[in-house]
Design an enzyme around this catalytic site. Structure first.
Site, PDB file in Angstrom:
ATOM      1  N   CYS A  72      11.252  27.133  34.263  1.00 18.96           N
ATOM      2  CA  CYS A  72      11.383  25.772  34.794  1.00 18.96           C
ATOM      3  C   CYS A  72      10.636  25.551  36.103  1.00 18.96           C
ATOM      4  O   CYS A  72       9.769  24.676  36.203  1.00 18.96           O
ATOM      5  CB  CYS A  72      12.857  25.444  35.022  1.00 18.96           C
ATOM      6  SG  CYS A  72      13.945  25.784  33.628  1.00 18.96           S
ATOM      7  N   HIS A 128      14.710  21.195  40.832  1.00 19.85           N
ATOM      8  CA  HIS A 128      14.540  22.645  40.705  1.00 19.85           C
ATOM      9  C   HIS A 128      13.337  23.180  41.476  1.00 19.85           C
ATOM     10  O   HIS A 128      12.704  24.150  41.057  1.00 19.85           O
ATOM     11  CB  HIS A 128      14.461  23.050  39.226  1.00 19.85           C
ATOM     12  CG  HIS A 128      14.949  24.459  38.996  1.00 19.85           C
ATOM     13  ND1 HIS A 128      14.838  25.104  37.778  1.00 19.85           N
ATOM     14  CD2 HIS A 128      15.558  25.349  39.833  1.00 19.85           C
ATOM     15  CE1 HIS A 128      15.344  26.316  37.870  1.00 19.85           C
ATOM     16  NE2 HIS A 128      15.789  26.490  39.101  1.00 19.85           N
TER      17      HIS A 128
END
Length: 556
Positions: A72, A128
């Site tokens: 990610c 993130h």
């Protein structure tokens, strides 16, 4: 014909899109989390029908040799900066929730680049990229608004993040994570996250002053797992539609994908409702391969590709991707030129009206001519990653791919189902789903429905050879493995022994890239991040006046 002549004139005269209707195009980037190659039905499996995505794929440019990063954080950083993760220090794993680290502050982001062309930039969903200090958060990185969560995952209904940590005095932590800009947003609890993010995206589109260009970065948590104690979550009414799937986790996961698919269609419909489709670029991309084979409990599917999320096999880095726009001349088609996730930034910069020569020290290249005209790309090489801690690296050069070493000590190097390919591809039920989808209705009304119910991309037949899968001649921890991806996209047959010159050249290229890499910026877990110290909220703990020491609060 008149439109095509005007378009050609604009391209020749200005070499960018700002001449179209006198303004740059709207850019809608739908970044899906952990969507596996085999979790969309246009890749050949009807176990989880995805009619909205399929209709768009059938009528757009499908990116068949599109590569992302295996996890990610690095993929999101690559997209938003145009830089390769090895040049950001983000080549190893991800930024953990209690880690005092983030996307380096001296690196410009896509919203910053687009700002000078008048874009309004809105982020929705997952960040993130670090948040231990406020300056690392989305609205401080030039997003005009952000509605979502800063950590890597969250619960789909109460928006909390639970995480455990090894080798740290902080063993586990739990707290609220949903933010409306920088404000903690607890008032939405109980609404399914995919619905929540979709509604916010529709609101932004509905209220956007369409004469100004819009960049919408829509990055929901779908279809990433939730917290470890409740991995798969979806409305029960949707779960019941998949009763034919025996595995209960896969059944709920299928409902999660289905809700995601409806979200794509609803956002696409909102663009039509606000008369924005004529000047919009709409992209769907996954951030990495599916979390399959029980990795952290995952039940995604990358079949028949090899490997898993976190690995450098095709199943970890070959992304589901498509791009749609009325502005394209050659649409629809399957684009087989090499494209990397870093290429989006220079491509969007170009269509906004910028000169890509302004962009220095990036890895991405402008792919606009390839996308618009189908011309050969100048990209002949994609560095997939070099992880100095795991010792794993991989490189794609034209049709060849070299894999050297592996992540997770060689785990997840095989091929993992479920395949879901025994279904009737062209069943009357599936055709009904296609024709009732939002995407179908929008394209039909716009007169842009080209391909319809028989659009599936199947990989080469040799991908389905059980004998080759059961007798793999490759262990990248012992020696580099080489594959001809055009002939062998499922990495069944290692040809390193018969192509030693190619192996030597590609190892030399890996050495070249390694010389320019910076060390990973991963940091040890900071106990001060514990949400229990901050009203059970994941927050910018390094900006707080409270520190944590020997189980006691201490003012600093």
């Amino acid at each position: 014909m008149v439109f095509e002549m005007k378009w050609s004139f604009c391209i020749i005269l200005f070499s960018h899109l700002s001449c179209i209707q006198g303004k740059p195009p709207h850019i809608i980037f739908y970044l899906v989390d952990d969507l596996g190659w085999n979790d969309v039905s246009f890749h050949g499996s009807l176990q989880i029908p995805t009619p909205n995505i399929d209709v768009l794929a059938a009528n757009s440019i499908v990116l068949d040799n599109y590569y992302v990063q295996p996890l990610c954080t690095p993929s999101r950083a690559a997209l938003l900066t145009g830089k390769h993760p090895i040049h950001l220090g983000l080549q190893h794993l991800v930024i953990r929730t209690a880690e005092p680290s983030g996307l380096p502050l001296d690196v410009k982001t896509l919203p910053q680049y687009l700002k000078k062309f008048g874009y309004r930039s809105h982020g929705i969903g997952k960040w993130h990229l670090g948040f231990y200090r406020k300056e690392y958060t989305p609205t401080r990185r030039r997003f005009d608004s952000f509605f979502g969560f800063w950590p890597g995952a969250m619960d789909y209904y109460d928006y909390t993040r639970y995480e455990t940590f090894k080798n740290s005095t902080l063993k586990y932590a739990w707290g609220d994570s949903l933010r409306d800009n920088e404000r903690v947003a607890r008032e939405y609890k109980g609404i399914y996250a995919t619905h929540l993010f979709t509604d916010r995206a529709i609101d932004i589109i509905k209220n956007h002053e369409k004469e100004k260009p819009l960049f919408l970065y829509l990055a929901p948590n779908a279809v990433h797992t939730g917290n470890s104690y409740n991995l798969f979550q979806a409305p029960q009414s949707e779960v019941l539609k998949f009763s034919c799937i025996e595995n209960p986790e896969r059944r709920t996961f299928a409902a999660m994908v289905s809700e995601l698919d409806k979200s794509v269609g609803q956002v696409f419909k909102a663009l039509q409702d606000n008369s924005m489709l004529d000047n919009t670029i709409f992209v769907i991309s996954t951030d990495n391969g599916g979390e399959a084979a029980g990795l952290r409990g995952g039940v995604g599917s990358n079949w028949p590709l090899r490997g898993n999320k976190v690995t450098l096999w095709e199943g970890g880095v070959r992304g589901v991707g498509l791009i749609w726009s009325k502005l394209f001349k050659q649409q629809p088609r399957i684009e087989r030129n090499l494209i990397h996730i870093t290429d989006w930034l220079p491509t969007f910069y170009h269509v906004a009206g910028g000169d890509v020569r302004d962009l220095t020290d990036i890895y991405g290249i402008n792919q606009w001519k390839t996308l618009v005209y189908g011309k050969p790309t100048s990209r002949e090489e994609i560095l997939l990653n070099i992880d100095p801690i795991d010792g794993a690296s991989a490189l794609r050069v034209r049709n060849y791919k070299l894999v050297n070493g592996s992540n997770f000590n060689g785990e997840y190097n095989a091929w993992y189902g479920p395949s879901g390919r025994d279904d009737d591809y062209f069943s009357s039920y599936y055709k009904k789903l296609l024709r009732s989808s939002y995407s179908w209705k929008v394209l039909e009304e716009e007169g842009l429905l080209y391909n319809t119910d028989k659009f599936f991309i199947r990989l080469r037949d040799n991908c389905y050879s059980d004998s080759k899968r059961n007798n793999s001649n490759c262990d990248p921890n012992l020696a580099p493995c080489l594959f001809d991806i055009l002939q062998d996209p499922c990495e069944l047959e290692n040809i390193a022994n018969v192509q030693p010159k190619v192996v030597k050249y590609m190892l030399k290229r890996l050495k070249f890239w390694k010389a320019s890499a910076i060390p990973p910026i991963n940091q040890p877990i900071d106990p001060n991040a514990d949400p229990a110290l901050h009203e059970f909220t994941w927050t910018n703990w390094a900006d707080s006046c409270l520190s944590y020491n020997n189980d006691n609060f201490k003012r600093i």
